[in-house]
Design an enzyme around this catalytic site. Structure first.
Site, mmCIF file in Angstrom:
data_model
loop_
_atom_site.group_PDB
_atom_site.id
_atom_site.type_symbol
_atom_site.label_atom_id
_atom_site.label_comp_id
_atom_site.label_asym_id
_atom_site.label_seq_id
_atom_site.Cartn_x
_atom_site.Cartn_y
_atom_site.Cartn_z
ATOM 1 N N ASN A 94 -10.858 1.376 1.075
ATOM 2 C CA ASN A 94 -9.326 0.576 0.480
ATOM 3 C C ASN A 94 -9.157 0.147 -0.726
ATOM 4 O O ASN A 94 -9.600 -1.219 -0.924
ATOM 5 C CB ASN A 94 -9.245 0.395 1.750
ATOM 6 N N HIS B 14 -3.165 6.719 2.733
ATOM 7 C CA HIS B 14 -3.415 6.165 2.176
ATOM 8 C C HIS B 14 -4.526 5.385 3.417
ATOM 9 O O HIS B 14 -3.789 5.153 4.669
ATOM 10 C CB HIS B 14 -2.651 5.296 2.230
ATOM 11 N N CYS C 170 1.048 -0.983 -0.109
ATOM 12 C CA CYS C 170 -0.224 -0.316 -0.060
ATOM 13 C C CYS C 170 0.714 1.055 -0.246
ATOM 14 O O CYS C 170 0.178 2.342 0.080
ATOM 15 C CB CYS C 170 -0.640 -0.318 1.510
#
Length: 325
Positions: free
Chosen positions: A282, A252, A125
Site C-alpha cells: 500500500n 487504491h 490516500c
C-alpha cells in the site's frame, strides 16, 4: 452526506492522460520466509496472509521531492513533452507534510517547469483523485492553459508503527500523470471524477504528532468497502454504465479483505481487478498512478481501455476517476 446525480463531469472537455510515470525506491524488501522488523519477528506466511510479498522502502535521500521529480520526468517523457511546456504542477502527499514551503515548487524547479503554478494537496490516500480533479478544473477554467503534471508521492513506510503489521503492508513510491486538454485523437479521455467527504468518520484512520504512526479503527474495513462501492455505483450510474462495461477497476488498494469486499459488491470478475499491491504494498496516494504506469509499460493495460479507479482516505474522503487510457 449527499449523492451526486448530475451527468459526467469531464466528458467532451478534451481532457486526457497523455503520459504516465513512476518511481520505486532502490530497496526492495522481500517478505519470503521469516521477517524481523521493528523488533518483532513475523513467521513465514504472515505477509502472505496480508497479501504483500514485497515492497519498496525509501532511503533517507529518497525524499518525497526526490521521488516525485523522477516520476514526473518519466510521465513527461512518456507524453513526449518538455517540462517548460507545463502550466501546472500538483503534488499529492500526506506522509511528509511540512510547514513552508510546500514541496511542489521544489518539484517544479527540479523538473525545469519554472513557469508553472505549483502547489501541494493532501486528501490522504485519495490524494491522486484530489489532484487530478483540481488540475482538470483549473485547466478547464484557464483558456490559455493546456497541460498539468499531477504527481502523487508517499513514504508510507514512515507511518508504520514499529512492531506492527503495517510494516509488512506500507510501501514507498511516486506515480505521475500528464493531464492535458485538446483533441485527443486516439480516444483517450478523462470522463468523470468525484471526491466527497463524510467528516463524521474523520478519525477512522489517524496519524498525529509526535510520532505520526498510523492508527486505524476496527471499523475501517467495512467503511472502506462501503465507501468504495458507493463511489463506483454513483460514477457508473451517472455515466450510464454497468460493471461489465469496464475493462478494469484499478483502485487504491487497502488490504485483502477490502479487495474481496469491493469485488464481491460490484460482482466484478477477479481478472478485472488490477493492483500491484502484492509486489509494491500500500503506497498511499501513489497507489493508482504507479499501477497505471507499471501495467501500461508491461502491456497488461492498453490505450483505449475503459478504467474506473476508486480511492478512500482519512478525512473521511472517498472518490474516483473514470477514464479511457
Amino acid at each position: 452526506m449527499h449523492t451526486r446525480t448530475e451527468g459526467s463531469t469531464w466528458t467532451g472537455s478534451g481532457l486526457r492522460f497523455s503520459g504516465f510515470g513512476h518511481y520505486f525506491p532502490r530497496e526492495l524488501r522481500s517478505h519470503q520466509g521469516e521477517v524481523t522488523l521493528g523488533g518483532r519477528t513475523y513467521p513465514p506466511g504472515a505477509a502472505d496472509e496480508l497479501g504483500v510479498r514485497s515492497l519498496h522502502v525509501a532511503a533517507e535521500d529518497e525524499t518525497v521531492e526526490y521521488m516525485a521529480v523522477r516520476a514526473a520526468r518519466a510521465a513527461l517523457e512518456d507524453a513526449g513533452h518538455a517540462a517548460e511546456d507545463t502550466d501546472l504542477v500538483v503534488l499529492a502527499n500526506w506522509t511528509d507534510r511540512q510547514w513552508i514551503p510546500e514541496i511542489a515548487p521544489g518539484v517544479a524547479t527540479a523538473l525545469g517547469a519554472h513557469g508553472a503554478l505549483a502547489f501541494d494537496v493532501c486528501g490522504a490516500c485519495t490524494g491522486f483523485v484530489h489532484g487530478v480533479q483540481i488540475a482538470a478544473s483549473m485547466l478547464t477554467a484557464h483558456p490559455g492553459w493546456r497541460r498539468a503534471v499531477v504527481v502523487a508521492a508517499d513514504r508510507f513506510s514512515h507511518r508504520a508503527r514499529p512492531g506492527t503489521r503495517g510494516q509488512l503492508v506500507f510501501g514507498d513510491a511516486a506515480g505521475a500523470v500528464v493531464l492535458e486538454k485538446g483533441d485527443p485523437g486516439d480516444g483517450s479521455a478523462l470522463l468523470d471524477s468525484v471526491l466527497d467527504c463524510d467528516s463524521t468518520q474523520a478519525d477512522t484512520v489517524a496519524a498525529r504528532p509526535p510520532e505520526g504512526w498510523l492508527r486505524p479503527r476496527p471499523e475501517l474495513i467495512d467503511l472502506a468497502v462501503g465507501s468504495s462501492l458507493r463511489v463506483a455505483g454513483d460514477v457508473l450510474e451517472r455515466n450510464g454504465l454497468k460493471t461489465s462495461d469496464l475493462d478494469w477497476l484499478v483502485p487504491h488498494p487497502g488490504n485483502n479483505a477490502i479487495h474481496a469486499g469491493v469485488r464481491d459488491g460490484l460482482d466484478l470478475p477477479r481478472e478485472k481487478f488490477l493492483t500491484n499491491f502484492a509486489t509494491r504494498g500500500n503506497t498511499g496516494c501513489a497507489s493508482i498512478p504507479i499501477a497505471l504506469s507499471e501495467y501500461l509499460r508491461t502491456g497488461v493495460l492498453h490505450r483505449g481501455d475503459l478504467v474506473l479507479s476508486t480511492a478512500v482516505g482519512s478525512g473521511w474522503y472517498f472518490g474516483g476517476l473514470l477514464y479511457r487510457l
